[in-house]
Design a protein around this motif. Structure first.
Motif, mmCIF file in Angstrom:
data_model
loop_
_atom_site.group_PDB
_atom_site.id
_atom_site.type_symbol
_atom_site.label_atom_id
_atom_site.label_comp_id
_atom_site.label_asym_id
_atom_site.label_seq_id
_atom_site.Cartn_x
_atom_site.Cartn_y
_atom_site.Cartn_z
ATOM 1 N N ARG A 5 9.084 11.378 7.376
ATOM 2 C CA ARG A 5 7.630 11.446 7.286
ATOM 3 C C ARG A 5 7.177 12.802 6.732
ATOM 4 N NH1 ARG A 5 5.438 7.191 9.981
ATOM 5 N NH2 ARG A 5 6.861 6.045 11.374
ATOM 6 N N ALA A 65 4.131 5.684 -0.300
ATOM 7 C CA ALA A 65 5.427 5.463 0.346
ATOM 8 C C ALA A 65 6.484 5.147 -0.702
ATOM 9 C CB ALA A 65 5.347 4.320 1.353
ATOM 10 N N TYR A 84 5.466 11.991 0.526
ATOM 11 C CA TYR A 84 5.547 10.541 0.673
ATOM 12 C C TYR A 84 6.165 10.151 2.019
ATOM 13 C CZ TYR A 84 4.896 10.405 -4.425
ATOM 14 O OH TYR A 84 4.416 10.564 -5.701
ATOM 15 N N LEU A 85 5.740 9.013 2.553
ATOM 16 C CA LEU A 85 6.487 8.366 3.617
ATOM 17 C C LEU A 85 7.720 7.748 2.969
ATOM 18 C CD1 LEU A 85 6.739 7.178 6.523
ATOM 19 C CD2 LEU A 85 5.498 5.179 5.650
ATOM 20 N N ILE A 122 5.165 -1.122 5.937
ATOM 21 C CA ILE A 122 4.582 0.128 5.438
ATOM 22 C C ILE A 122 3.079 -0.023 5.262
ATOM 23 C CG2 ILE A 122 4.455 1.649 3.421
ATOM 24 C CD1 ILE A 122 7.509 1.163 3.084
ATOM 25 N N GLN A 152 2.021 1.075 9.005
ATOM 26 C CA GLN A 152 1.962 2.498 8.713
ATOM 27 C C GLN A 152 0.694 2.883 7.945
ATOM 28 O OE1 GLN A 152 4.536 4.474 10.099
ATOM 29 N NE2 GLN A 152 4.743 2.445 11.042
ATOM 30 N N VAL A 165 3.156 1.446 -2.457
ATOM 31 C CA VAL A 165 4.576 1.492 -2.118
ATOM 32 C C VAL A 165 5.417 1.418 -3.394
ATOM 33 C CG1 VAL A 165 6.435 0.459 -0.758
ATOM 34 C CG2 VAL A 165 4.062 0.276 0.035
#
Length: 231
Positions: free
Chosen positions: A21, A29, A55-56, A106, A110, A115
């Motif tokens: 994270r 992401a 970024y995640l 995601i 999240q 993505v």
């Protein structure tokens, strides 16, 4: 950096994943799709790198249905054979469904809307499949194998896809590379980059396969691509 479990689409299984994270709100992401060797130190390092860029980053365990937690070495003959066996035993169609579950997790759990996916080796093939079969926002494949055998799916690619092709790849011969170019050079959503004289695995984080100059060039292109299409 944590390990988590992501529900499958049917809710009957849990996909193990390494999650890195960023500080603050993610700019987007990135799914880091493993090679045949598992979510190893190199893949975790790549995920950590994306987190450091804001970024995640999520690296799901592709082989979890066969054996969770596989980590193998490309430099050990016995372990390399095991990795090939896991790849041969992998259900790629079901694997794409698992990646759909990761994308949904995601976005919904999240709360990250955009993505991307970056995949290596087997993951390069998966990057192509994800681009053709899901609503992912952007995908990047490094030295993807067997893409020349899946060009019948190219019409379904609706979001940006970038492929990095080393010209001396001993797993993707000259004829396969030509077929990929012939099939995709004129595709409005696809960008192809050739890396003259480089071999499979040139952008690995760890080990003798890595070519520093080639990795820096390809990774810079990938970072710019995701900055444009993911955020």
């Amino acid at each position: 950096m944590t390990n988590t479990e992501i529900p499958t689409l049917d809710g009957k299984g849990l996909i193990p994943a390494y999650v890195a994270r960023p500080e603050g709100t993610p700019r987007g992401a990135i799914i880091v799709q493993q090679e045949i060797f598992g979510v190893d130190a190199g893949i975790r390092q790549k995920a950590d790198g994306w987190a450091a860029k804001g970024y995640l980053a999520v690296a799901p365990d592709t082989f979890w249905r066969q054996k969770p937690g596989v980590e193998l070495s490309p430099y050990d003959e016995g372990e390399f054979k095991q990795a090939i066996d896991y790849m041969m035993g992998h259900d790629f169609d079901l694997g794409i469904r698992d990646l759909e579950a990761v994308i949904h997790w995601i976005r919904r759990d999240q709360d990250v809307a955009k993505v991307g996916l970056v995949g290596f080796c087997m993951g390069g093939r998966i990057a192509y499949m994800v681009a053709a079969r899901t609503d992912i926002d952007a995908s990047v494949g490094y030295y993807g194998v067997m893409i020349d055998q899946m060009l019948n799916e190219k019409h379904a690619i609706a979001r940006p896809l970038m492929l990095h092709i080393p010209t001396a790849d001993h797993f993707v011969d000259t004829a396969a590379q030509k077929a990929i170019h012939d099939g995709l050079d004129d595709h409005a959503r696809v960008t192809l980059w050739d890396y003259e004289g480089l071999d499979h695995g040139f952008a690995a984080e760890i080990g003798a396969r890595r070519d520093e100059a080639g990795a820096a060039l390809a990774d810079g292109r990938t970072e710019a691509f995701f900055a444009e299409h993911i955020g």
